[in-house]
Structure formats: C-alpha cells, structure tokens
Design a protein around this motif. Structure first.
Motif, PDB file in Angstrom:
ATOM      1  N   ARG A  68       5.127  -2.031   1.429  1.00  0.00           N
ATOM      2  CA  ARG A  68       4.367  -1.465   0.311  1.00  0.00           C
ATOM      3  C   ARG A  68       2.867  -1.680   0.463  1.00  0.00           C
ATOM      4  NH1 ARG A  68       8.790  -3.462  -3.862  1.00  0.00           N
ATOM      5  NH2 ARG A  68      10.134  -1.647  -3.723  1.00  0.00           N
ATOM      6  N   ILE A  69       2.441  -2.426   1.465  1.00  0.00           N
ATOM      7  CA  ILE A  69       1.015  -2.731   1.632  1.00  0.00           C
ATOM      8  C   ILE A  69       0.200  -1.552   2.162  1.00  0.00           C
ATOM      9  CG2 ILE A  69      -0.614  -4.180   2.920  1.00  0.00           C
ATOM     10  CD1 ILE A  69       1.425  -6.458   2.664  1.00  0.00           C
ATOM     11  N   ARG A  71       0.046   1.821   2.044  1.00  0.00           N
ATOM     12  CA  ARG A  71      -0.425   2.927   1.191  1.00  0.00           C
ATOM     13  C   ARG A  71      -1.542   2.494   0.257  1.00  0.00           C
ATOM     14  NH1 ARG A  71       4.290   6.946  -0.372  1.00  0.00           N
ATOM     15  NH2 ARG A  71       2.845   7.224  -2.068  1.00  0.00           N
ATOM     16  N   PRO A  72      -1.364   1.405  -0.504  1.00  0.00           N
ATOM     17  CA  PRO A  72      -2.496   0.983  -1.341  1.00  0.00           C
ATOM     18  C   PRO A  72      -3.706   0.559  -0.501  1.00  0.00           C
ATOM     19  CG  PRO A  72      -0.482  -0.103  -2.055  1.00  0.00           C
ATOM     20  CD  PRO A  72      -0.165   0.627  -0.799  1.00  0.00           C
ATOM     21  N   ALA A  73      -3.464  -0.035   0.676  1.00  0.00           N
ATOM     22  CA  ALA A  73      -4.580  -0.448   1.531  1.00  0.00           C
ATOM     23  C   ALA A  73      -5.372   0.773   2.004  1.00  0.00           C
ATOM     24  CB  ALA A  73      -4.067  -1.249   2.726  1.00  0.00           C
ATOM     25  N   ALA A  75      -5.569   3.718   0.461  1.00  0.00           N
ATOM     26  CA  ALA A  75      -6.267   4.298  -0.693  1.00  0.00           C
ATOM     27  C   ALA A  75      -7.475   3.451  -1.083  1.00  0.00           C
ATOM     28  CB  ALA A  75      -5.301   4.426  -1.871  1.00  0.00           C
ATOM     29  N   LEU A  76      -7.282   2.136  -1.182  1.00  0.00           N
ATOM     30  CA  LEU A  76      -8.392   1.265  -1.566  1.00  0.00           C
ATOM     31  C   LEU A  76      -9.458   1.213  -0.477  1.00  0.00           C
ATOM     32  CD1 LEU A  76      -6.388  -1.618  -3.277  1.00  0.00           C
ATOM     33  CD2 LEU A  76      -7.750   0.172  -4.381  1.00  0.00           C
ATOM     34  N   THR A  78     -10.277   3.662   1.536  1.00  0.00           N
ATOM     35  CA  THR A  78     -11.051   4.900   1.435  1.00  0.00           C
ATOM     36  C   THR A  78     -12.073   4.802   0.302  1.00  0.00           C
ATOM     37  OG1 THR A  78      -9.178   6.147   2.285  1.00  0.00           O
ATOM     38  CG2 THR A  78     -10.881   7.399   1.138  1.00  0.00           C
TER      39      THR A  78
END
Length: 159
Positions: A68-69, A71-73, A75-76, A78
């Motif tokens: 799960r790391i 995708r948020p990494a 996005a954040l 970017t």
C-alpha cells in the motif's frame, strides 16, 4: 386394434420411450440440464472455497501493508515536486537537469517496473473481489432457508 396396439407398444412399452429418446436428440432434457448446472455450480463453489478459504498469515498482512506504500508515495511525491518547484525554482531546475541525463533505456526499465507493479496489484484486487463473491454466493442457500422460514411465519405470527 392389433396394429395400433403394436405401434403403441413399440413406442412406449418395454421400459423405453422412443418418442422421448428421439426428442432428447434435438432438445436437452431440462431436468438433466438443471442437475448438470447444479453439479457445475457446486464444484465451482468448492473450488473457490478451497482456493480462497485460507486465513491470511502475519506475513501476508505485512506484505499487504508494504504494497500500500507506493501509490500514496507516488501521489505525495508528485505534490512535493510541485511545491519544491514553487518554493525554490533554482533547486528544482537543477534536479530536473539531472533527470534529463538519465539514459532512455533506464526510463523504459522504470516504465516496465511500474507497469508490472500496478498490473500485479490489479490482479490481486481482482482475485480478492472474486473471493468475496464466492463467499457471498456460498451464503445464498442459508439466506434462502432464512427467507423461507420468515415467510412460513406469515403476517399473523410476526411480532
């Protein structure tokens, strides 16, 4: 009467039904088809239960957390690039000049790695969805029994 009786005996007696056997050559026996469909459905549910019935181990839960790391990494990260470009354009431009020096085959490799990661993630999500459908479908007979019991109570016996 002897001729008609002989024809009827030929068609319907001696444990055979020639008309029925002939029709079944052109049209499926509905009862036999339903039994085959039931057998197929039961075999499918048994296979799903065997394949997806095991409980997740601690290792599985840790790997799910690690998965799960990215995708948020991404996005954040970017968003952080946009913020850094606005707060310190010179620093940002120097980093982008460094990225311009990366050879094209390395960009292709990065694209392959990211594609495989998200493709594998999509496959895992699809399998989890199928597991949930199999679990829900397996509960259908119990739900039907419960509904039947509730209908048997009738409107007069309900509280």
């Amino acid at each position: 009467m002897g001729l008609i009786g002989g024809i009827i005996e030929l068609l319907f007696c001696s444990g055979r039904n020639v008309v029925k056997e002939t029709v079944e050559v052109f049209r499926e026996n509905a009862e036999a088809g339903a039994e085959r469909a039931l057998g197929l459905q039961q075999a499918t549910l048994a296979q799903f239960a065997e394949e997806f019935g095991r409980q997740a181990t601690g290792f599985d839960r840790v790997m799910d957390g690690i998965n799960r790391i990215p995708r948020p990494a991404l996005a954040l990260g970017t968003l952080a690039l946009f913020l850094s470009a606005m707060s310190d354009p010179t620093w940002f431009a120097a980093r982008m000049q460094g990225l311009a020096l990366v050879p094209e085959p390395l960009w292709w490799l990065l694209g392959v790695v990211v594609s495989f990661y998200f493709g594998a993630r999509h496959q895992i999500k699809t399998q989890n969805f199928q597991r949930e459908i199999a679990h829900t479908t397996a509960q259908a007979p119990m739900v039907m029994r419960n509904l039947s019991s509730l209908q048997d109570l009738g409107p007069d016996q309900s509280p």
